[in-house]
Design a protein around this motif. Sequence first.
Motif, PDB file in Angstrom:
ATOM      1  N   MET B   1     -35.140 -28.521   5.170  1.00  0.00           N
ATOM      2  CA  MET B   1     -36.116 -27.875   6.066  1.00  0.00           C
ATOM      3  C   MET B   1     -35.665 -26.459   6.400  1.00  0.00           C
ATOM      4  SD  MET B   1     -37.914 -29.196   9.451  1.00  0.00           S
ATOM      5  CE  MET B   1     -36.527 -30.181   9.976  1.00  0.00           C
ATOM      6  N   GLY B   2     -36.595 -25.519   6.270  1.00  0.00           N
ATOM      7  CA  GLY B   2     -36.262 -24.108   6.494  1.00  0.00           C
ATOM      8  C   GLY B   2     -35.906 -23.821   7.933  1.00  0.00           C
ATOM      9  N   LYS B   3     -35.349 -22.653   8.103  1.00  0.00           N
ATOM     10  CA  LYS B   3     -34.902 -22.232   9.422  1.00  0.00           C
ATOM     11  C   LYS B   3     -36.069 -22.162  10.397  1.00  0.00           C
ATOM     12  CE  LYS B   3     -31.087 -19.178  10.594  1.00  0.00           C
ATOM     13  NZ  LYS B   3     -30.768 -17.827  10.970  1.00  0.00           N
ATOM     14  N   PHE B   4     -37.122 -21.512   9.929  1.00  0.00           N
ATOM     15  CA  PHE B   4     -38.276 -21.319  10.788  1.00  0.00           C
ATOM     16  C   PHE B   4     -38.858 -22.656  11.202  1.00  0.00           C
ATOM     17  CE2 PHE B   4     -42.911 -20.742  11.202  1.00  0.00           C
ATOM     18  CZ  PHE B   4     -42.882 -19.989  12.355  1.00  0.00           C
ATOM     19  N   SER B   5     -38.942 -23.547  10.209  1.00  0.00           N
ATOM     20  CA  SER B   5     -39.496 -24.858  10.451  1.00  0.00           C
ATOM     21  C   SER B   5     -38.768 -25.574  11.579  1.00  0.00           C
ATOM     22  CB  SER B   5     -39.408 -25.685   9.173  1.00  0.00           C
ATOM     23  OG  SER B   5     -40.490 -26.554   9.059  1.00  0.00           O
ATOM     24  N   LEU B   6     -37.477 -25.370  11.636  1.00  0.00           N
ATOM     25  CA  LEU B   6     -36.688 -26.041  12.668  1.00  0.00           C
ATOM     26  C   LEU B   6     -37.027 -25.507  14.049  1.00  0.00           C
ATOM     27  CD1 LEU B   6     -34.776 -28.318  12.218  1.00  0.00           C
ATOM     28  CD2 LEU B   6     -32.867 -26.749  12.460  1.00  0.00           C
ATOM     29  N   ASP B   7     -37.297 -24.237  14.108  1.00  0.00           N
ATOM     30  CA  ASP B   7     -37.742 -23.651  15.372  1.00  0.00           C
ATOM     31  C   ASP B   7     -39.072 -24.254  15.797  1.00  0.00           C
ATOM     32  OD1 ASP B   7     -36.043 -21.818  16.632  1.00  0.00           O
ATOM     33  OD2 ASP B   7     -36.413 -20.307  15.099  1.00  0.00           O
ATOM     34  N   VAL B   8     -39.981 -24.343  14.852  1.00  0.00           N
ATOM     35  CA  VAL B   8     -41.296 -24.889  15.150  1.00  0.00           C
ATOM     36  C   VAL B   8     -41.168 -26.359  15.532  1.00  0.00           C
ATOM     37  CG1 VAL B   8     -43.614 -25.275  14.295  1.00  0.00           C
ATOM     38  CG2 VAL B   8     -42.373 -23.256  13.564  1.00  0.00           C
ATOM     39  N   LYS B   9     -40.300 -27.054  14.846  1.00  0.00           N
ATOM     40  CA  LYS B   9     -40.086 -28.464  15.160  1.00  0.00           C
ATOM     41  C   LYS B   9     -39.548 -28.632  16.579  1.00  0.00           C
ATOM     42  CE  LYS B   9     -37.752 -32.538  13.300  1.00  0.00           C
ATOM     43  NZ  LYS B   9     -36.813 -32.990  12.234  1.00  0.00           N
ATOM     44  N   ALA B  10     -38.629 -27.770  16.952  1.00  0.00           N
ATOM     45  CA  ALA B  10     -38.088 -27.820  18.311  1.00  0.00           C
ATOM     46  C   ALA B  10     -39.198 -27.596  19.324  1.00  0.00           C
ATOM     47  CB  ALA B  10     -36.978 -26.787  18.483  1.00  0.00           C
ATOM     48  N   LYS B  11     -40.068 -26.664  18.995  1.00  0.00           N
ATOM     49  CA  LYS B  11     -41.188 -26.400  19.896  1.00  0.00           C
ATOM     50  C   LYS B  11     -42.092 -27.619  20.008  1.00  0.00           C
ATOM     51  CE  LYS B  11     -45.113 -24.379  19.292  1.00  0.00           C
ATOM     52  NZ  LYS B  11     -46.230 -23.460  18.968  1.00  0.00           N
ATOM     53  N   PHE B  12     -42.352 -28.230  18.880  1.00  0.00           N
ATOM     54  CA  PHE B  12     -43.193 -29.430  18.864  1.00  0.00           C
ATOM     55  C   PHE B  12     -42.613 -30.506  19.779  1.00  0.00           C
ATOM     56  CE2 PHE B  12     -43.732 -33.629  16.701  1.00  0.00           C
ATOM     57  CZ  PHE B  12     -45.059 -33.818  17.012  1.00  0.00           C
ATOM     58  N   ILE B  13     -41.324 -30.738  19.643  1.00  0.00           N
ATOM     59  CA  ILE B  13     -40.698 -31.787  20.456  1.00  0.00           C
ATOM     60  C   ILE B  13     -40.652 -31.389  21.926  1.00  0.00           C
ATOM     61  CG2 ILE B  13     -38.589 -33.117  20.808  1.00  0.00           C
ATOM     62  CD1 ILE B  13     -38.077 -32.817  17.796  1.00  0.00           C
ATOM     63  N   ARG B  14     -40.468 -30.088  22.167  1.00  0.00           N
ATOM     64  CA  ARG B  14     -40.448 -29.634  23.563  1.00  0.00           C
ATOM     65  C   ARG B  14     -41.750 -30.002  24.277  1.00  0.00           C
ATOM     66  NH1 ARG B  14     -37.617 -25.153  23.056  1.00  0.00           N
ATOM     67  NH2 ARG B  14     -39.369 -23.870  22.407  1.00  0.00           N
ATOM     68  N   GLY B  15     -42.821 -30.117  23.510  1.00  0.00           N
ATOM     69  CA  GLY B  15     -44.090 -30.539  24.103  1.00  0.00           C
ATOM     70  C   GLY B  15     -43.975 -31.864  24.843  1.00  0.00           C
ATOM     71  N   PHE B  16     -43.108 -32.732  24.353  1.00  0.00           N
ATOM     72  CA  PHE B  16     -42.951 -34.061  24.951  1.00  0.00           C
ATOM     73  C   PHE B  16     -41.898 -34.102  26.058  1.00  0.00           C
ATOM     74  CE2 PHE B  16     -44.356 -34.726  20.577  1.00  0.00           C
ATOM     75  CZ  PHE B  16     -45.356 -35.667  20.713  1.00  0.00           C
ATOM     76  N   SER B  17     -41.229 -32.998  26.256  1.00  0.00           N
ATOM     77  CA  SER B  17     -40.020 -33.045  27.077  1.00  0.00           C
ATOM     78  C   SER B  17     -40.238 -32.629  28.516  1.00  0.00           C
ATOM     79  CB  SER B  17     -38.949 -32.160  26.441  1.00  0.00           C
ATOM     80  OG  SER B  17     -39.264 -30.792  26.645  1.00  0.00           O
TER      81      SER B  17
END
Lengths: 113, 113
Positions: B1-17
């Motif tokens: 998974m690319g670097k950018f993708s990981l940032d976006v993924k973190a953002k996605f999960i932050r939605g639940f946090s």
Amino acid sequence: MGKFSLDVKAKFIRGFSDKTRLQILESIKYREKTVSQIVDDLKGNQSNISQHLACLKGCGIIVSRQEGKYIYYSLRNAEIAQLLDIMEAVFVQVEEEVAACERNDELDCCQKP
Amino acid sequence: MGKFSLDVKAKFIRGFSDKTRLQILESIKYREKTVSQIVDDLKGNQSNISQHLACLKGCGIIVSRQEGKYIYYSLRNAEIAQLLDIMEAVFVQVEEEVAACERNDELDCCQKP
DNA sequence: GAATTATATTAGCATTCACTAATATGATTG
DNA sequence: CAATCATATTAGTGAATGCTAATATAATTC
């Protein structure tokens, strides 16, 4: 679920909601590693990584064990790995939507600055 | 998974946090609801809820549709509901550990104040 | 079309967060 | 036991976050 529990649950999930912590989790997903191994893996800052490890541990996501001067970190259990997999799977579905968010350059869709 | 993708993924999960967002998600888990219905459900502040809804939408977790003067929000798809269930299941396993964190009163194990 | 209802946006503020640099602790080795 | 290696902690800082109150927008109703 009680009120308090929901706060704790939010905290638990917040453990996963940071890029560096996601990288750490990927790094130790299949085998335990020492702090320095993780630091090498991520090419990160030792202090920073240590703090994120403390965070993940405090969130109940990872555990540690000491062996001589080394401290090994690993996922708490197999279910955490499974959760990571499912997060990934669901994320892939929505990835494009999320990435396309107006302000994706700053990743701050939640609250505008 | 690319670097950018990981940032976006973190953002996605932050939605639940966040506690309020978790409450919103529980509220609309089984059927779509209007903003006011959610506000009533959570006994929350309209502005606050609206902002969290925007966050969840920006994270790709929920979608909305307009019907007259009402706007209905619902989970993006069934997989999101499934993810919520699995998060819950895994959380229950570690709940006691997390709650027992030294500073559980302030829920800030990650970075000390 | 004026008033009302539903929702979104803005501004301001206090708190939390992630990061870096520096320092401390603790175990190991020579 | 002094030096070194591995890790943790502290302090400081800027940015992000969540909240409230006030205001704006947009559709509806009278």
